[in-house]
Each structure stands twice: as structure tokens, then as C-alpha cells.
Design a protein around this motif. Sequence first.
Motif, short mmCIF file in Angstrom:
data_model
loop_
_atom_site.label_atom_id
_atom_site.label_comp_id
_atom_site.label_asym_id
_atom_site.label_seq_id
_atom_site.Cartn_x
_atom_site.Cartn_y
_atom_site.Cartn_z
N LEU A 1 -2.31 2.70 -2.99
CA LEU A 1 -3.21 1.89 -3.81
C LEU A 1 -3.87 2.72 -4.90
CD1 LEU A 1 -4.90 -0.36 -1.09
CD2 LEU A 1 -3.29 -1.10 -2.87
N GLU A 2 -4.22 3.95 -4.58
CA GLU A 2 -4.84 4.81 -5.58
C GLU A 2 -3.84 5.13 -6.71
OE1 GLU A 2 -7.48 6.45 -7.81
OE2 GLU A 2 -8.00 5.48 -5.91
N THR A 3 -2.58 5.33 -6.33
CA THR A 3 -1.55 5.58 -7.34
C THR A 3 -1.33 4.34 -8.19
OG1 THR A 3 -0.48 7.09 -5.77
CG2 THR A 3 0.79 6.44 -7.70
N SER A 4 -1.32 3.18 -7.54
CA SER A 4 -1.19 1.93 -8.30
C SER A 4 -2.34 1.79 -9.30
CB SER A 4 -1.17 0.72 -7.35
OG SER A 4 0.02 0.69 -6.59
N ARG A 5 -3.51 2.21 -8.89
CA ARG A 5 -4.67 2.15 -9.79
C ARG A 5 -4.44 3.06 -11.01
NH1 ARG A 5 -9.85 0.40 -9.48
NH2 ARG A 5 -9.63 -0.17 -7.28
N GLU A 6 -3.88 4.24 -10.78
CA GLU A 6 -3.58 5.16 -11.89
C GLU A 6 -2.56 4.53 -12.85
OE1 GLU A 6 -2.14 8.63 -9.97
OE2 GLU A 6 -4.06 9.13 -9.00
N ILE A 7 -1.56 3.88 -12.28
CA ILE A 7 -0.53 3.21 -13.11
C ILE A 7 -1.16 2.12 -13.94
CG2 ILE A 7 1.52 1.75 -12.99
CD1 ILE A 7 2.25 3.43 -10.41
N LEU A 8 -2.02 1.34 -13.31
CA LEU A 8 -2.67 0.22 -14.00
C LEU A 8 -3.64 0.71 -15.08
CD1 LEU A 8 -3.27 -1.97 -10.85
CD2 LEU A 8 -1.80 -2.60 -12.79
N GLU A 9 -4.23 1.87 -14.89
CA GLU A 9 -5.11 2.43 -15.90
C GLU A 9 -4.39 2.60 -17.23
OE1 GLU A 9 -8.25 3.30 -16.25
OE2 GLU A 9 -9.02 2.96 -14.21
N ASN A 10 -3.09 2.92 -17.17
CA ASN A 10 -2.31 3.11 -18.37
C ASN A 10 -1.59 1.84 -18.82
OD1 ASN A 10 -2.77 5.95 -18.84
ND2 ASN A 10 -1.59 6.32 -16.98
N THR B 1 0.80 -1.22 0.00
CA THR B 1 0.00 0.00 0.00
C THR B 1 0.84 1.28 0.00
OG1 THR B 1 -0.11 -0.07 2.42
CG2 THR B 1 -1.89 -1.16 1.20
N ALA B 2 2.16 1.14 0.08
CA ALA B 2 3.05 2.31 0.05
C ALA B 2 4.36 1.85 -0.58
CB ALA B 2 3.28 2.87 1.44
#
Length: 382
Positions: free
Chosen positions: A370-379, A360-361
Motif C-alpha cells: 500500500l505504501e508503494t501504491s501511494r508512491e506510484i499515485l503521488e506521481n 496490499t501486495a
Amino acid sequence: MQFTYSNPATIHFGQGQIAAITSEIPAQSKVLVIYGGGSIKKNGVYDQVSEALKDHTWLDFSGVEPNPTKETLDKAVAIAKQEGIDFILAVGGGSVVDGSKYVAAAAKYDGDGWDILTGKYAIKSALPLGAILTLPATGSESNSAAVITKAETQDKLPFMHPSVRPVFSVLDPDVMKTLPERQLVNGIADAWVHTCEQYITRPTGTMVQDGYAETLLRTLKTLGEQFDDRDNDAWRKNLMFSANQALFGLIGSGVLHDWATHMIGHELTALWNVDHARSLTIIQPSLLRNQIEYKRAKLEQMGRNVFGLADSDDLAERTIDAIEAFYNQLGLETQFTAHGTDKATAINAVIAQLTKHGMTALGENQAITLETSREILENAIA
């Protein structure tokens, strides 16, 4: 720059070095030879091992997967315990070496070996381990880290302990002659991202570590550019040693580490059996673009010193483009398409796994939530 560096693994590098295991493994040891799908019986490596161990007592265990599973490895652990094995010899690529590390540690523990991965059990000792490398990629043959998958629950977790570092490793480039093209490409990518995880962080003034990392990256870039002409001793030697040095420990001493690409990439492998190296090339460009302001200075340094790019306001952005182009040139994916479901479901599945594993960090700044990981996965996920 304050650190303690020690790597006592002996490396026997070059043609014909498999014979060195005769004297490296104590004559009185009972040896368990662990390998993968059986290619070593086709390329002559198994025969060389048999000859080198002709005066030793030894058994073999085959079937370790490209992403080694607890379920398979526990069978080897049982053999090691029942037969009173004194020494483990891993013959294969990074997965076989990683799996052998698990066997070496779990064989000295009365409980479930998965406890090592979850932290329930702290390793106290392990059986001594040697390695004969057949696929250059992970550097596992001379470091103290391993990654193991629990197929039942789709968990892929790492562990580290000094006692599982191989006491010796044989790196004979001749064994690469029969490797499939896909595995050689994966080896370049794996070593490249290993180097990046210890280099593309923040400037720390570590001139030796930075310079050595850049030398490895330039070497791997050149090997990639020469891929069509790879059938020669020099190419094989340079890839095998570059992959080893990328995770030998020296370039990571006294510097910041990232490893977020690996942690997120592990989940792609656990969920969809993506090749480890390709999980990294899928995640890394998106992660670098997401974290570019943290990493701008080192990306600019890499652009100048590895890719020979001219200075400009968008040098960091162009460096990421150059990394992605390097992957594409080698036929490596930089977006994931084979999840077999819709994009939102695939992303949610990865986020659920990261949450489950406490990831989570992540990153050198612990800024990848986790929110940043979601942004990475979006791309990164198509």
C-alpha cells in the motif's frame, strides 16, 4: 517454463462472419442477446444478428454500460432465469462480453451474483456463451476473465472461470468502421498494457512468449503511428487480432505476470469513471519508474526490440519515456487531473479502496505494498 495451455474458443475472423452464429448456436437453444447502448442498431450489426438468428428463439437485453454494473446485469440475470434461457450471445466490446459472463454464471446460481466477485460463491457451471466483438481492446471475447462494477459501493472486481470463456467469437473488422476515435485509441492502449503486464516483469528465458509479445507491441506501436490513416481494412484487421492475441493466453503461459497497473487502475474507474484503458496509461509509467530496478532487464529488452533504442546505462529509463511518449502521441493521459478534489484526498480515496479489496501486495514480486501504491499515485495523480 511449466504450464498447461488450453483455449478452446473458436474464432470466426473476417468480413461477413456474423452469419456463422447460425450454426454455432444450437437450433433448439433459447438465446438472450446482450448489448450496450444501441449502436449496433445503427451500424447494421443488429440486423445481421437478427438474420442469423431468424430460426432461433431469442430475446434481447440492452443497456450494458462501458464499465458493466451489477445493478444493470442483475436485470438480465432475472430475465435469463424467468425465460429459461439456454444460451447467451454478447454483442459489443469487452464490457458487454464481461457483463455477459457475469449473467451466464449468475443465472446458474440462486444467490446474489456479486457473491461470485467476492469469492463467497465458487462457480460450478454457467450458461454457454458466444460473442460478436464490436470494439477490439480487452480480449474478453476468448478468455475466461471478467471485471464487474458494483455502483452502489464503487467496487470494481475481477473474476475468472473456464465455464465463462465464450465457446465461439466472431471478429469482423468491418464493425469497427463507425467506432469513435476515442474508442479506437483506447483499444490500442488496452491491448498494449495487457501485453506489457505479461512481458515487463523479470527475464524467464521464454523466447517464444517474449518474441510474440514483442511482435504484438511492435504491431500496436505501428498501428498507433498509422492512426491518422486508419480507415482501411488492413489497419482494422491488425488491431482487432492484436487486441485478441494480447490476452488470448499464449504470451502469458509459463511467464511471470504483473497486473498491478490494472488493479490500481480499476480504482480510478470505480471512483471517477475513468475509461479503463486510460486508467492504465495514467498508472503504468509511474509504476514502471517506481519498480524499475525489478524490471530493468525486461525494460532494456523492450527498448531494444520494440523501440529500436541503442544500448546505454539509462536504456530502461529511456524505454519508459518512449512508452509515455507513445501514449502522448495518441492523446492518452499519463497523469490524472479529473478527480475533482485535492491530490491528497484523491490518493487517500484510492488507497482506501485498495485496502478494502485486499490489494496490499501487487506485482510479479508482490512488492507493491500500500505504501508503494501511494508512491506510484503521488506521481500518477496531479
